[in-house]
Scaffold this motif. Structure first.
Motif, PDB file in Angstrom:
ATOM      1  N   ASP A  95       0.833  -1.206   0.000  1.00  0.00           N
ATOM      2  CA  ASP A  95       0.000   0.000   0.000  1.00  0.00           C
ATOM      3  C   ASP A  95       0.868   1.257   0.000  1.00  0.00           C
ATOM      4  O   ASP A  95       0.586   2.226  -0.726  1.00  0.00           O
ATOM      5  CB  ASP A  95      -0.926   0.015   1.212  1.00  0.00           C
ATOM      6  CG  ASP A  95      -2.081  -0.963   1.086  1.00  0.00           C
ATOM      7  OD1 ASP A  95      -2.351  -1.432  -0.042  1.00  0.00           O
ATOM      8  OD2 ASP A  95      -2.708  -1.268   2.117  1.00  0.00           O
ATOM      9  N   LEU A  96       1.908   1.280   0.821  1.00  0.00           N
ATOM     10  CA  LEU A  96       2.779   2.444   0.869  1.00  0.00           C
ATOM     11  C   LEU A  96       3.538   2.628  -0.443  1.00  0.00           C
ATOM     12  O   LEU A  96       3.792   3.760  -0.873  1.00  0.00           O
ATOM     13  CB  LEU A  96       3.769   2.315   2.026  1.00  0.00           C
ATOM     14  CG  LEU A  96       3.172   2.385   3.439  1.00  0.00           C
ATOM     15  CD1 LEU A  96       4.258   2.119   4.481  1.00  0.00           C
ATOM     16  CD2 LEU A  96       2.518   3.738   3.694  1.00  0.00           C
ATOM     17  N   ALA A  97       3.900   1.531  -1.091  1.00  0.00           N
ATOM     18  CA  ALA A  97       4.609   1.621  -2.373  1.00  0.00           C
ATOM     19  C   ALA A  97       3.714   2.174  -3.473  1.00  0.00           C
ATOM     20  O   ALA A  97       4.166   2.916  -4.353  1.00  0.00           O
ATOM     21  CB  ALA A  97       5.136   0.242  -2.771  1.00  0.00           C
ATOM     22  N   ARG A  98       2.419   1.838  -3.413  1.00  0.00           N
ATOM     23  CA  ARG A  98       1.486   2.348  -4.426  1.00  0.00           C
ATOM     24  C   ARG A  98       1.223   3.835  -4.256  1.00  0.00           C
ATOM     25  O   ARG A  98       0.909   4.533  -5.218  1.00  0.00           O
ATOM     26  CB  ARG A  98       0.174   1.561  -4.363  1.00  0.00           C
ATOM     27  CG  ARG A  98       0.250   0.194  -5.017  1.00  0.00           C
ATOM     28  CD  ARG A  98      -1.118  -0.435  -5.138  1.00  0.00           C
ATOM     29  NE  ARG A  98      -1.597  -0.919  -3.846  1.00  0.00           N
ATOM     30  CZ  ARG A  98      -1.453  -2.165  -3.429  1.00  0.00           C
ATOM     31  NH1 ARG A  98      -0.819  -3.055  -4.192  1.00  0.00           N
ATOM     32  NH2 ARG A  98      -1.909  -2.547  -2.251  1.00  0.00           N
ATOM     33  N   GLY A  99       1.306   4.326  -3.048  1.00  0.00           N
ATOM     34  CA  GLY A  99       1.077   5.741  -2.804  1.00  0.00           C
ATOM     35  C   GLY A  99      -0.378   6.121  -2.963  1.00  0.00           C
ATOM     36  O   GLY A  99      -1.292   5.298  -2.843  1.00  0.00           O
ATOM     37  N   ASP A 100      -0.589   7.386  -3.284  1.00  0.00           N
ATOM     38  CA  ASP A 100      -1.940   7.942  -3.385  1.00  0.00           C
ATOM     39  C   ASP A 100      -2.050   8.704  -4.689  1.00  0.00           C
ATOM     40  O   ASP A 100      -1.425   9.759  -4.849  1.00  0.00           O
ATOM     41  CB  ASP A 100      -2.192   8.872  -2.191  1.00  0.00           C
ATOM     42  CG  ASP A 100      -3.611   9.411  -2.165  1.00  0.00           C
ATOM     43  OD1 ASP A 100      -4.461   8.884  -2.907  1.00  0.00           O
ATOM     44  OD2 ASP A 100      -3.850  10.376  -1.413  1.00  0.00           O
ATOM     45  N   ASP A 101      -2.822   8.141  -5.639  1.00  0.00           N
ATOM     46  CA  ASP A 101      -2.984   8.761  -6.965  1.00  0.00           C
ATOM     47  C   ASP A 101      -1.641   9.022  -7.636  1.00  0.00           C
ATOM     48  O   ASP A 101      -1.400  10.080  -8.219  1.00  0.00           O
ATOM     49  CB  ASP A 101      -3.769  10.078  -6.853  1.00  0.00           C
ATOM     50  CG  ASP A 101      -5.207   9.869  -6.387  1.00  0.00           C
ATOM     51  OD1 ASP A 101      -5.778   8.816  -6.730  1.00  0.00           O
ATOM     52  OD2 ASP A 101      -5.735  10.748  -5.681  1.00  0.00           O
ATOM     53  N   PRO A 104       3.266   9.972  -3.252  1.00  0.00           N
ATOM     54  CA  PRO A 104       3.363   9.396  -1.920  1.00  0.00           C
ATOM     55  C   PRO A 104       2.192   9.814  -1.043  1.00  0.00           C
ATOM     56  O   PRO A 104       1.796  10.980  -1.028  1.00  0.00           O
ATOM     57  CB  PRO A 104       4.682   9.951  -1.387  1.00  0.00           C
ATOM     58  CG  PRO A 104       4.933  11.191  -2.180  1.00  0.00           C
ATOM     59  CD  PRO A 104       4.325  10.966  -3.516  1.00  0.00           C
ATOM     60  N   ALA A 105       1.628   8.861  -0.318  1.00  0.00           N
ATOM     61  CA  ALA A 105       0.536   9.165   0.607  1.00  0.00           C
ATOM     62  C   ALA A 105       1.060   9.865   1.849  1.00  0.00           C
ATOM     63  O   ALA A 105       0.289  10.526   2.550  1.00  0.00           O
ATOM     64  CB  ALA A 105      -0.194   7.878   0.989  1.00  0.00           C
ATOM     65  N   TYR A 106       2.364   9.724   2.121  1.00  0.00           N
ATOM     66  CA  TYR A 106       2.982  10.323   3.303  1.00  0.00           C
ATOM     67  C   TYR A 106       4.275  11.006   2.889  1.00  0.00           C
ATOM     68  O   TYR A 106       4.934  10.614   1.923  1.00  0.00           O
ATOM     69  CB  TYR A 106       3.261   9.250   4.355  1.00  0.00           C
ATOM     70  CG  TYR A 106       2.011   8.539   4.810  1.00  0.00           C
ATOM     71  CD1 TYR A 106       1.203   9.095   5.791  1.00  0.00           C
ATOM     72  CD2 TYR A 106       1.633   7.328   4.233  1.00  0.00           C
ATOM     73  CE1 TYR A 106       0.037   8.469   6.188  1.00  0.00           C
ATOM     74  CE2 TYR A 106       0.460   6.686   4.628  1.00  0.00           C
ATOM     75  CZ  TYR A 106      -0.325   7.269   5.608  1.00  0.00           C
ATOM     76  OH  TYR A 106      -1.496   6.643   5.995  1.00  0.00           O
ATOM     77  N   ASP A 107       4.635  12.036   3.641  1.00  0.00           N
ATOM     78  CA  ASP A 107       5.911  12.708   3.390  1.00  0.00           C
ATOM     79  C   ASP A 107       7.075  11.827   3.815  1.00  0.00           C
ATOM     80  O   ASP A 107       8.166  11.909   3.227  1.00  0.00           O
ATOM     81  CB  ASP A 107       5.975  14.029   4.164  1.00  0.00           C
ATOM     82  CG  ASP A 107       4.907  15.012   3.730  1.00  0.00           C
ATOM     83  OD1 ASP A 107       4.790  15.257   2.524  1.00  0.00           O
ATOM     84  OD2 ASP A 107       4.179  15.507   4.612  1.00  0.00           O
ATOM     85  N   LEU A 108       6.839  11.007   4.832  1.00  0.00           N
ATOM     86  CA  LEU A 108       7.927  10.208   5.399  1.00  0.00           C
ATOM     87  C   LEU A 108       7.344   9.000   6.121  1.00  0.00           C
ATOM     88  O   LEU A 108       6.249   9.077   6.682  1.00  0.00           O
ATOM     89  CB  LEU A 108       8.745  11.065   6.358  1.00  0.00           C
ATOM     90  CG  LEU A 108       9.976  10.433   7.009  1.00  0.00           C
ATOM     91  CD1 LEU A 108      11.156  11.401   6.958  1.00  0.00           C
ATOM     92  CD2 LEU A 108       9.686  10.066   8.456  1.00  0.00           C
ATOM     93  N   VAL A 109       8.088   7.901   6.089  1.00  0.00           N
ATOM     94  CA  VAL A 109       7.714   6.687   6.816  1.00  0.00           C
ATOM     95  C   VAL A 109       8.782   6.429   7.875  1.00  0.00           C
ATOM     96  O   VAL A 109       9.979   6.437   7.572  1.00  0.00           O
ATOM     97  CB  VAL A 109       7.605   5.477   5.871  1.00  0.00           C
ATOM     98  CG1 VAL A 109       7.275   4.207   6.661  1.00  0.00           C
ATOM     99  CG2 VAL A 109       6.557   5.717   4.790  1.00  0.00           C
ATOM    100  N   VAL A 125       9.122   2.388  -1.764  1.00  0.00           N
ATOM    101  CA  VAL A 125       8.216   3.414  -1.246  1.00  0.00           C
ATOM    102  C   VAL A 125       8.642   4.779  -1.782  1.00  0.00           C
ATOM    103  O   VAL A 125       9.827   5.122  -1.707  1.00  0.00           O
ATOM    104  CB  VAL A 125       8.228   3.403   0.299  1.00  0.00           C
ATOM    105  CG1 VAL A 125       7.348   4.514   0.863  1.00  0.00           C
ATOM    106  CG2 VAL A 125       7.748   2.046   0.804  1.00  0.00           C
ATOM    107  N   PRO A 126       7.714   5.586  -2.310  1.00  0.00           N
ATOM    108  CA  PRO A 126       8.089   6.872  -2.906  1.00  0.00           C
ATOM    109  C   PRO A 126       8.390   7.979  -1.903  1.00  0.00           C
ATOM    110  O   PRO A 126       8.570   9.120  -2.312  1.00  0.00           O
ATOM    111  CB  PRO A 126       6.855   7.218  -3.750  1.00  0.00           C
ATOM    112  CG  PRO A 126       5.724   6.544  -3.083  1.00  0.00           C
ATOM    113  CD  PRO A 126       6.286   5.264  -2.524  1.00  0.00           C
TER     114      PRO A 126
END
Length: 358
Positions: A95-101, A104-109, A125-126
């Protein structure tokens, strides 16, 4: 940091991140999540079911994948709990690798788990992925680190001792000592029993603490979750009674009151402690520490606030208790404030985040 960040904080899936905490890793993750939220960051905590709902928890799907009868009958079938944990982290990292649209769905993990998949899949992960090393090297984590031939992973370590233990593979882990919220661990009056607390398992050595207390003639109160029931039954329970009592698995408020009322804390590791959260918490309560010199404990304790002796010399530790109980409680509190406050730890992590982001 001058701007709020969207941070995905990955926790261990083995225990919920809630009070009473199963161990130091869970307590640390909870405190870090709250500290970052108080500084205005938007935190999504990926954690085991049952975690503190106030922390914007995204429950890790720690459940059984659907397996065919043929797969379940396979001789190489893993332990079910390990397979469930693998499935949970695999789903999360995909899920984190796919991101959001597409972004990245988050600035940082920030990975605070002990699992290998967040490390192995970090390059996909982007967003930057920071992994905190909480333990000595393990086979699975070492293998995961070696999947990135560029060695570009970003790592922190909870102590210089832990950073050194990983140095053959992780050449530049930044040391960020774990911090504690001094408001939640207030200074206490002392003068009561000796105290020992933590997970009741062989590597934490509560049976040795009982032997030390017996040698000093001082009363001892133990507290913490019984993680190894056989060890508790065979090595701890038979010694309870009289001057030795077990207070149970306490909430943080109850534990802070107990530690603050103690004349000294015994720390008896039978392994090299990667950090030693019990030491930091005790000092915050103004309670000096007597313990075995294992792992990172010497990074936290100074002669003003504790005594360390070689492991496993029970007689030497018992003798050190006499000196320890005379140490200044004010000096203990000041050491906690200067070295292991939650604010100081959060400053260090925010500085690292700023370096990684444009």
């Amino acid at each position: 940091m001058t701007r709020p960040l969207r941070i995905a904080l990955i926790a261990s899936a083995r225990f919920p991140i809630r009070e009473p905490f199963a161990g130091g890793l869970e307590a640390h993750t909870w405190a870090l999540a709250w500290a970052l939220r108080r500084r205005g960051h938007h935190i999504a905590l990926f954690a085991a079911p049952g975690s503190d709902p106030r922390l914007n928890v995204r429950e890790l799907p720690v459940r059984a994948p659907r397996l065919s009868p043929a797969a379940r009958a396979d001789l190489s079938m893993s332990d079910p709990s390990a397979l469930h944990e693998h499935h949970a982290y695999l789903s999360l990292m995909l899920d984190l690798a796919r991101g959001d649209d597409g972004g990245p769905a988050y600035d940082l993990v920030h990975n605070n788990s002990l699992h290998y998949l967040p490390v192995a899949m970090a390059p996909a992960v982007p967003a930057p992925v920071v992994t905190t090393l909480h333990t000595p090297p393990t086979p699975w984590l070492e293998s995961a680190i070696q999947t990135d031939p560029t060695g570009s992973g970003v790592f922190t370590a909870v102590s210089a001792h832990t950073a050194r233990s990983w140095q053959p593979l992780v050449r530049s882990a930044r040391v960020v000592h774990n911090g504690i919220d001094l408001r939640r661990w207030p200074a206490g009056p002392g003068g009561g029993d000796l105290v020992w607390y933590g997970r009741i398992v062989p590597e934490k050595g509560p049976a040795l603490a009982i032997a030390v207390a017996a040698a000093t003639g001082l009363p001892l109160t133990l507290a913490g979750p019984v993680a190894d029931r056989r060890y508790f039954r065979d090595r701890v329970a038979p010694r309870l009674g009289g001057r030795i009592r077990y207070a149970g698995h306490l909430t943080r408020t109850e534990l802070a009151a107990l530690v603050g009322s103690a004349r000294a804390t015994l720390v008896t590791p039978c392994w090299d402690e990667p950090y030693g959260l019990v030491v930091a918490e005790s000092l915050a309560c103004g309670t000096p520490v007597a313990g075995f010199d294992r792992g990172a404990l010497a990074e936290i304790l100074t002669p003003d606030c504790g005594r360390l002796v070689p492991y496993p010399d029970v007689a030497a530790l018992a003798a050190a208790v006499g000196e320890t109980v005379k140490l200044s409680r004010r000096a203990c509190r000041e050491r906690a404030r200067a070295f292991c406050s939650l604010s100081h730890m959060t400053d260090r992590y925010e500085a690292l985040y700023a370096e990684l982001l444009p």
